[in-house]
Design an enzyme around this catalytic site. Structure first.
Site, mmCIF file in Angstrom:
data_model
loop_
_atom_site.group_PDB
_atom_site.id
_atom_site.type_symbol
_atom_site.label_atom_id
_atom_site.label_comp_id
_atom_site.label_asym_id
_atom_site.label_seq_id
_atom_site.Cartn_x
_atom_site.Cartn_y
_atom_site.Cartn_z
ATOM 1 N N ASP A 159 4.368 -3.384 -13.145
ATOM 2 C CA ASP A 159 4.054 -1.968 -13.318
ATOM 3 C C ASP A 159 2.703 -1.826 -14.030
ATOM 4 O O ASP A 159 2.402 -2.549 -14.977
ATOM 5 C CB ASP A 159 5.164 -1.283 -14.134
ATOM 6 C CG ASP A 159 5.110 0.240 -14.026
ATOM 7 O OD1 ASP A 159 6.027 0.821 -13.414
ATOM 8 O OD2 ASP A 159 4.138 0.841 -14.542
ATOM 9 N N HIS A 169 8.545 6.441 -2.925
ATOM 10 C CA HIS A 169 8.809 5.233 -2.118
ATOM 11 C C HIS A 169 9.822 4.470 -2.955
ATOM 12 O O HIS A 169 9.522 4.100 -4.116
ATOM 13 C CB HIS A 169 7.497 4.452 -1.916
ATOM 14 C CG HIS A 169 7.641 3.169 -1.131
ATOM 15 N ND1 HIS A 169 6.811 2.851 -0.069
ATOM 16 C CD2 HIS A 169 8.478 2.121 -1.271
ATOM 17 C CE1 HIS A 169 7.147 1.661 0.420
ATOM 18 N NE2 HIS A 169 8.157 1.198 -0.305
ATOM 19 N N HIS A 178 8.704 1.979 4.215
ATOM 20 C CA HIS A 178 8.700 3.230 3.458
ATOM 21 C C HIS A 178 10.023 3.979 3.616
ATOM 22 O O HIS A 178 10.379 4.421 4.707
ATOM 23 C CB HIS A 178 7.561 4.132 3.922
ATOM 24 C CG HIS A 178 7.462 5.401 3.131
ATOM 25 N ND1 HIS A 178 6.781 5.478 1.921
ATOM 26 C CD2 HIS A 178 7.997 6.636 3.346
ATOM 27 C CE1 HIS A 178 6.886 6.710 1.444
ATOM 28 N NE2 HIS A 178 7.619 7.436 2.288
ATOM 29 N N HIS A 200 12.911 -0.392 -11.149
ATOM 30 C CA HIS A 200 12.216 -0.934 -12.312
ATOM 31 C C HIS A 200 13.078 -2.069 -12.867
ATOM 32 O O HIS A 200 14.277 -1.880 -13.081
ATOM 33 C CB HIS A 200 12.082 0.122 -13.415
ATOM 34 C CG HIS A 200 11.310 1.346 -13.022
ATOM 35 N ND1 HIS A 200 10.030 1.591 -13.460
ATOM 36 C CD2 HIS A 200 11.653 2.404 -12.240
ATOM 37 C CE1 HIS A 200 9.604 2.756 -12.962
ATOM 38 N NE2 HIS A 200 10.579 3.272 -12.229
ATOM 39 N N CYS A 219 0.803 6.858 0.710
ATOM 40 C CA CYS A 219 1.849 6.363 -0.197
ATOM 41 C C CYS A 219 1.281 5.148 -0.928
ATOM 42 O O CYS A 219 0.929 4.139 -0.302
ATOM 43 C CB CYS A 219 3.115 5.993 0.551
ATOM 44 S SG CYS A 219 4.307 5.145 -0.509
ATOM 45 N N ASN A 233 14.934 5.632 -10.318
ATOM 46 C CA ASN A 233 14.940 7.077 -10.517
ATOM 47 C C ASN A 233 14.935 7.760 -9.152
ATOM 48 O O ASN A 233 14.158 7.393 -8.278
ATOM 49 C CB ASN A 233 13.701 7.497 -11.308
ATOM 50 C CG ASN A 233 13.652 6.852 -12.675
ATOM 51 O OD1 ASN A 233 14.657 6.772 -13.368
ATOM 52 N ND2 ASN A 233 12.477 6.361 -13.069
ATOM 53 N N HIS A 273 11.947 2.451 -5.294
ATOM 54 C CA HIS A 273 11.604 1.305 -6.134
ATOM 55 C C HIS A 273 12.618 1.181 -7.256
ATOM 56 O O HIS A 273 13.174 2.169 -7.715
ATOM 57 C CB HIS A 273 10.192 1.441 -6.707
ATOM 58 C CG HIS A 273 9.951 2.730 -7.444
ATOM 59 N ND1 HIS A 273 9.669 3.908 -6.799
ATOM 60 C CD2 HIS A 273 9.970 3.017 -8.761
ATOM 61 C CE1 HIS A 273 9.505 4.871 -7.694
ATOM 62 N NE2 HIS A 273 9.697 4.356 -8.901
ATOM 63 N N GLY A 333 12.977 11.821 -12.922
ATOM 64 C CA GLY A 333 11.604 11.406 -13.226
ATOM 65 C C GLY A 333 10.962 10.552 -12.163
ATOM 66 O O GLY A 333 10.037 9.799 -12.454
HETATM 67 P P1 5GP Z 1 8.934 6.386 -11.164
HETATM 68 O O1 5GP Z 1 8.532 7.351 -12.258
HETATM 69 O O2 5GP Z 1 8.590 6.944 -9.801
HETATM 70 O O3 5GP Z 1 10.338 5.905 -11.263
HETATM 71 O O4 5GP Z 1 8.055 5.092 -11.406
HETATM 72 C C1 5GP Z 1 6.795 4.905 -10.853
HETATM 73 C C2 5GP Z 1 6.179 3.736 -11.575
HETATM 74 O O5 5GP Z 1 5.076 3.266 -10.804
HETATM 75 C C3 5GP Z 1 5.624 4.065 -12.961
HETATM 76 O O6 5GP Z 1 6.252 3.226 -13.931
HETATM 77 C C4 5GP Z 1 4.125 3.816 -12.857
HETATM 78 O O7 5GP Z 1 3.582 3.236 -14.018
HETATM 79 C C5 5GP Z 1 4.036 2.860 -11.661
HETATM 80 N N1 5GP Z 1 2.828 2.971 -10.884
HETATM 81 C C6 5GP Z 1 2.281 4.109 -10.380
HETATM 82 N N2 5GP Z 1 1.173 3.837 -9.680
HETATM 83 C C7 5GP Z 1 1.019 2.483 -9.726
HETATM 84 C C8 5GP Z 1 0.044 1.582 -9.181
HETATM 85 O O8 5GP Z 1 -0.895 1.967 -8.491
HETATM 86 N N3 5GP Z 1 0.210 0.250 -9.435
HETATM 87 C C9 5GP Z 1 1.265 -0.223 -10.177
HETATM 88 N N4 5GP Z 1 1.334 -1.543 -10.366
HETATM 89 N N5 5GP Z 1 2.194 0.610 -10.708
HETATM 90 C C10 5GP Z 1 2.068 1.935 -10.486
HETATM 91 ZN ZN ZN Z 2 5.600 4.137 0.976
#
Ligand code: 5GP
Ligand code: ZN
Length: 112
Positions: free
Chosen positions: A30, A98, A46, A102, A4, A87, A100, A93
């Site tokens: 991000d 894990h 997690h 935004h 993860c 999300n 999170h 999307g």
């Molecule tokens: P989701 O689409 O799951 O809501 O958002 C995942 C977010 O994680 C995306 O905006 C993507 O740019 C960010 N992200 C994915 N991998 C990494 C990483 O390794 N480091 C950082 N800082 N952001 C990440």
């Molecule tokens: Zn995790």
């Protein structure tokens, strides 16, 4: 949780631009910002998605929200406004499994 990416960021196995941290929560930038300010707020523990939350996670998720607001205040985002979004699942999307949030700010946003 093996494999993860956000767990690995939480344990510092993978570097991230960390903005705020406490025992339970991490806030970092991000990697592909969609706004001038684009932060991710995660519980260090997690949990795959909002849909997996249980009663025992209520305190932890309170801490996640409080960390988001604290950082928004510290970065001076409150007056202009910010968006906090999570999300959950495929159609929303969610790419990283894990939980999170935004935190987006620095421009105006359309809805939805
Ligand atoms: P989701 O689409 O799951 O809501 O958002 C995942 C977010 O994680 C995306 O905006 C993507 O740019 C960010 N992200 C994915 N991998 C990494 C990483 O390794 N480091 C950082 N800082 N952001 C990440
Ligand atoms: Zn995790």
């Amino acid at each position: 949780m093996q494999d993860c990416i956000f767990c690995k960021i939480a344990t510092k196995e993978i570097p991230a631009d960390i903005v705020h941290e406490n025992e339970q929560v991490l806030v970092f930038r991000d990697a592909k910002p969609a706004a001038p300010v684009h932060l991710l707020i995660i519980p260090k523990r997690h949990i795959p998605a909002l849909s997996e939350l249980s009663e025992e996670d209520s305190g932890l998720m309170g801490q996640v929200h409080l960390a988001a607001v604290r950082v928004a205040r510290e970065l001076g985002l409150v007056e202009q406004g910010f968006r906090l979004v999570s999300n959950c699942g495929r159609n929303a999307g969610q790419m990283v499994m894990h939980i999170h949030y935004h935190l987006l700010s620095g421009r105006s946003f359309q809805w939805p």
